[in-house]
Design an enzyme around this catalytic site. Structure first.
Site, PDB file in Angstrom:
ATOM      1  N   ASN A  37       2.680  21.447   6.356  1.00  0.00           N
ATOM      2  CA  ASN A  37       2.047  20.565   7.342  1.00  0.00           C
ATOM      3  C   ASN A  37       1.353  21.437   8.374  1.00  0.00           C
ATOM      4  O   ASN A  37       1.830  22.534   8.676  1.00  0.00           O
ATOM      5  CB  ASN A  37       3.117  19.697   8.028  1.00  0.00           C
ATOM      6  CG  ASN A  37       2.492  18.576   8.821  1.00  0.00           C
ATOM      7  OD1 ASN A  37       2.035  17.583   8.244  1.00  0.00           O
ATOM      8  ND2 ASN A  37       2.420  18.724  10.130  1.00  0.00           N
ATOM      9  N   SER A  39       1.026  21.293  11.584  1.00  0.00           N
ATOM     10  CA  SER A  39       1.948  21.746  12.630  1.00  0.00           C
ATOM     11  C   SER A  39       3.321  21.914  11.976  1.00  0.00           C
ATOM     12  O   SER A  39       3.873  20.952  11.429  1.00  0.00           O
ATOM     13  CB  SER A  39       2.007  20.744  13.779  1.00  0.00           C
ATOM     14  OG  SER A  39       2.189  19.463  13.256  1.00  0.00           O
ATOM     15  N   SER A 133       0.757   3.115  -4.071  1.00  0.00           N
ATOM     16  CA  SER A 133       1.124   1.877  -3.390  1.00  0.00           C
ATOM     17  C   SER A 133       2.630   1.708  -3.301  1.00  0.00           C
ATOM     18  O   SER A 133       3.368   2.109  -4.191  1.00  0.00           O
ATOM     19  CB  SER A 133       0.532   0.667  -4.114  1.00  0.00           C
ATOM     20  OG  SER A 133       0.922  -0.511  -3.439  1.00  0.00           O
ATOM     21  N   GLY A 135       4.041   1.512   0.172  1.00  0.00           N
ATOM     22  CA  GLY A 135       4.414   1.789   1.557  1.00  0.00           C
ATOM     23  C   GLY A 135       5.428   2.915   1.637  1.00  0.00           C
ATOM     24  O   GLY A 135       5.631   3.673   0.685  1.00  0.00           O
ATOM     25  N   LYS A 187      -7.097   1.111  -6.663  1.00  0.00           N
ATOM     26  CA  LYS A 187      -6.183   0.934  -5.523  1.00  0.00           C
ATOM     27  C   LYS A 187      -6.848   0.080  -4.442  1.00  0.00           C
ATOM     28  O   LYS A 187      -6.217  -0.754  -3.801  1.00  0.00           O
ATOM     29  CB  LYS A 187      -5.756   2.293  -4.959  1.00  0.00           C
ATOM     30  CG  LYS A 187      -4.932   2.212  -3.667  1.00  0.00           C
ATOM     31  CD  LYS A 187      -3.656   1.441  -3.886  1.00  0.00           C
ATOM     32  CE  LYS A 187      -2.652   1.410  -2.764  1.00  0.00           C
ATOM     33  NZ  LYS A 187      -3.014   1.393  -1.409  1.00  0.00           N
ATOM     34  N   ASN A 191      -5.520  -3.475  -3.001  1.00  0.00           N
ATOM     35  CA  ASN A 191      -5.352  -3.851  -1.597  1.00  0.00           C
ATOM     36  C   ASN A 191      -6.114  -5.132  -1.251  1.00  0.00           C
ATOM     37  O   ASN A 191      -5.645  -5.927  -0.447  1.00  0.00           O
ATOM     38  CB  ASN A 191      -5.809  -2.707  -0.690  1.00  0.00           C
ATOM     39  CG  ASN A 191      -4.750  -1.628  -0.572  1.00  0.00           C
ATOM     40  OD1 ASN A 191      -3.955  -1.442  -1.484  1.00  0.00           O
ATOM     41  ND2 ASN A 191      -4.744  -0.899   0.515  1.00  0.00           N
ATOM     42  N   GLU A 194      -4.016  -7.750  -2.363  1.00  0.00           N
ATOM     43  CA  GLU A 194      -2.900  -7.802  -1.392  1.00  0.00           C
ATOM     44  C   GLU A 194      -3.295  -8.654  -0.179  1.00  0.00           C
ATOM     45  O   GLU A 194      -2.526  -9.507   0.278  1.00  0.00           O
ATOM     46  CB  GLU A 194      -2.571  -6.361  -0.993  1.00  0.00           C
ATOM     47  CG  GLU A 194      -1.601  -6.170   0.139  1.00  0.00           C
ATOM     48  CD  GLU A 194      -1.479  -4.673   0.520  1.00  0.00           C
ATOM     49  OE1 GLU A 194      -1.225  -3.843  -0.378  1.00  0.00           O
ATOM     50  OE2 GLU A 194      -1.657  -4.342   1.706  1.00  0.00           O
ATOM     51  N   ARG A 292      -8.723 -12.457   8.681  1.00  0.00           N
ATOM     52  CA  ARG A 292      -8.136 -11.462   9.605  1.00  0.00           C
ATOM     53  C   ARG A 292      -9.086 -11.209  10.770  1.00  0.00           C
ATOM     54  O   ARG A 292      -8.664 -11.106  11.921  1.00  0.00           O
ATOM     55  CB  ARG A 292      -7.856 -10.145   8.875  1.00  0.00           C
ATOM     56  CG  ARG A 292      -6.681 -10.219   7.932  1.00  0.00           C
ATOM     57  CD  ARG A 292      -6.202  -8.813   7.550  1.00  0.00           C
ATOM     58  NE  ARG A 292      -5.243  -8.881   6.463  1.00  0.00           N
ATOM     59  CZ  ARG A 292      -4.532  -7.842   6.020  1.00  0.00           C
ATOM     60  NH1 ARG A 292      -4.694  -6.661   6.576  1.00  0.00           N
ATOM     61  NH2 ARG A 292      -3.684  -7.983   5.025  1.00  0.00           N
ATOM     62  N   ARG A 452     -36.968 -21.213  -3.747  1.00  0.00           N
ATOM     63  CA  ARG A 452     -37.470 -19.826  -3.728  1.00  0.00           C
ATOM     64  C   ARG A 452     -38.893 -19.769  -4.279  1.00  0.00           C
ATOM     65  O   ARG A 452     -39.745 -19.033  -3.798  1.00  0.00           O
ATOM     66  CB  ARG A 452     -36.543 -18.918  -4.557  1.00  0.00           C
ATOM     67  CG  ARG A 452     -35.174 -18.708  -3.936  1.00  0.00           C
ATOM     68  CD  ARG A 452     -34.293 -17.820  -4.814  1.00  0.00           C
ATOM     69  NE  ARG A 452     -34.764 -16.455  -4.837  1.00  0.00           N
ATOM     70  CZ  ARG A 452     -35.140 -15.798  -5.923  1.00  0.00           C
ATOM     71  NH1 ARG A 452     -35.106 -16.400  -7.099  1.00  0.00           N
ATOM     72  NH2 ARG A 452     -35.547 -14.557  -5.850  1.00  0.00           N
TER      73      ARG A 452
END
Ligand code: 6PG
Length: 483
Positions: A37, A39, A133, A135, A187, A191, A194, A292, A452
């Protein structure tokens, strides 16, 4: 346990929760894991708290990290999607050798993955964009993994990923999805589905709560019951948990204390944008993204609530409560089915557009466990594609057609009820319109073509003969064939 001299089969860069849980999962399953990592505190913290769970090889520089990996080296990047990912890819590609594999396990945009794969390949290394996937909990105990990238990298990577993936009936929830961006594309659509799945659950809750006047705890029981039938899924299960939860501070139902403005990090929005670009009507997913956004338009919402917008004639619910609950369950099932059907359409279109050859059966198989949309129902989807891999649409599978027979009337009743009650049900309603549009013998698109042609001479085709035609709208209205 840590051993500086032991070579690791896999490395993880980025040790926030997802990264460290994934590293622990590798270690717990018998792999020696190199960890790094930026840090070093995070690396120390991981070793201190979980070093006993397996073999970890910690490093404080990326060069040491790379040197601690067995060849061909395999390193998974679990850092924030975007610029940070590019920086780590560059460092790894610099330090690695020909044939080594860099894996991006974040939620990257698939077009970024296509670009990165090209760049890394030009530097002689493999790049795999892998959707992961499930979490935090899934990363630790078994996620569903959707790796793209070159097939050769799957040969070395496959067994290691299989060792940590969720497992359903002896089948690991991971497989090679297709080249370059295929894994991240799939993926992304996962989602998007989801989002739709969560939204239809939300609409069902809204109807039971404000239509049937039920309390959250009572609705939690309903969801618990639903979880033992056709709707059996992770999202239904956690919905019951959330609805049953009381606020630890006030004792009120937690759902009443949470601000009703849904957040999003962007993968659902990408799915909707891509659907628009590919011309695939992913109405359920797009409506969920809009729902949302609307929930988060707080200034507009409060102005509308304080203003004088007429509600029209609102009717009370005038049906037997138990029957209404069952109708809502069926409407939820139907709208969910449409969302999946549309999501699979998008995957098919994306696969054709980018030449990936994604097999829908693979997705139905690996999504059965580990991922957020895991559900019993995926067994049925798998069976549908097993029977006919070229199904024009999932809902046209004979089993689902049979299910729709039982769902359609309740679904219509629920959309009518939502309208009469003045309760928003955007995905229930738009999915029904989508369904009826697919069934319709004639669509108003004929009229649109006429319009059109009227204002822009955009021409139209005829039902009775081949060719392209135009009417001289501003002249004598004669018909001319233009092609
Ligand atoms: C998963 C989830 C995961 C995450 C997304 C969605 O498959 O494990 O989809 O990737 O929860 O970031 O988050 P948003 O709702 O914030 O877009």
């Amino acid at each position: 346990m840590t051993d500086k001299n032991e070579l690791a089969q896999i490395g993880v860069v980025g040790l926030a929760v997802m990264g460290s849980n994934l590293a622990r999962n590798f270690a717990r399953n018998g792999n020696t894991v190199a960890v790094y990592n930026r840090s070093p505190e995070k690396t120390h913290a991981l070793i201190e708290a979980h070093g006993e769970e397996g073999n970890f090889v910690p490093s404080e520089t990326i060069e040491d990290f790379v040197a601690s990996l067995e060849r061909p080296r395999k390193a998974i990047i679990m850092v924030k999607a975007g610029k940070a990912t590019d920086a780590v890819i560059d460092q790894l590609a610099e330090a690695m050798d020909e044939g080594d594999v860099i894996i991006d396990g974040g939620n990257a945009l698939f077009t970024d993955t296509i670009r990165r794969e090209k760049d890394v390949a030009a530097r002689g290394k493999h790049f795999v964009g892998a959707g992961i996937s499930g979490g935090e909990e899934g990363a630790l105990n078994g996620p569903a993994i959707m790796p793209g990238g070159p097939k050769e990298s799957w040969e070395t990577l496959g067994p290691i990923l299989e060792s940590i993936a969720a497992n359903v009936d002896g089948t690991p929830c991971v497989t090679h999805i297709g080249p370059d961006g295929a894994g991240h594309f799939v993926k992304m659509v996962h989602n998007g589905i989801e989002y739709a799945d969560m939204q239809v659950i939300g609409e069902a809750y809204q109807l039971l709560r404000y239509g049937a006047g039920m309390e959250p705890a009572e609705i939690a029981e309903v969801f618990r019951e639903w979880n033992s039938g056709d709707l059996d899924s992770y999202l239904i299960e956690i919905t019951a948990e959330v609805l049953a939860q009381k606020d630890p501070e006030t004792g009120a139902p937690l759902v009443d204390v949470i601000v009703d403005a849904a957040g999003q990090k962007g993968t659902g929005r990408w799915t909707a944008i891509n659907g628009l670009e590919l011309g695939v009507p992913i109405t359920g997913i797009a409506e969920s993204v809009f729902a949302r956004a609307l929930s988060s338009s707080t200034a507009q919402r409060s102005a509308a609530q304080e203003g004088q917008l007429p509600a029209g004639t609102i009717q009370e619910l005038d049906v037997d409560k138990a029957e209404f609950i069952e109708d809502v369950r069926r409407a939820l099932y139907a709208a969910k089915l449409i969302a999946y059907s549309q999501g699979f359409d998008e995957i098919k279109a994306g696969s054709e557009e980018f030449g990936w050859d994604v097999d829908p059966r693979d997705l139905a198989t690996i999504w059965r466990g580990g991922c957020i949309i895991r559900a019993k129902f995926l067994d049925r989807i798998r069976a549908a594609y097993d029977n006919n891999a070229d199904l024009p649409a999932l809902i046209l599978d004979p089993y689902f057609e049979g299910e729709l027979e039982d769902l359609i009337d309740p679904w219509r009743r629920v959309v009518v009820a939502a309208t009469q009650l003045g309760l928003p049900a955007p995905v229930f309603a738009s999915s029904l319109s989508y369904y009826d549009s697919l069934r319709a013998e004639r669509l108003p698109a004929a009229l649109i073509q006429g319009q059109r042609d009227f204002f822009g001479a955009h021409t139209f085709k005829r039902t009775d003969k081949p060719g392209t035609f135009h009417i001289e709208w501003s002249g004598n209205r004669s018909l001319t064939q233009t092609d």
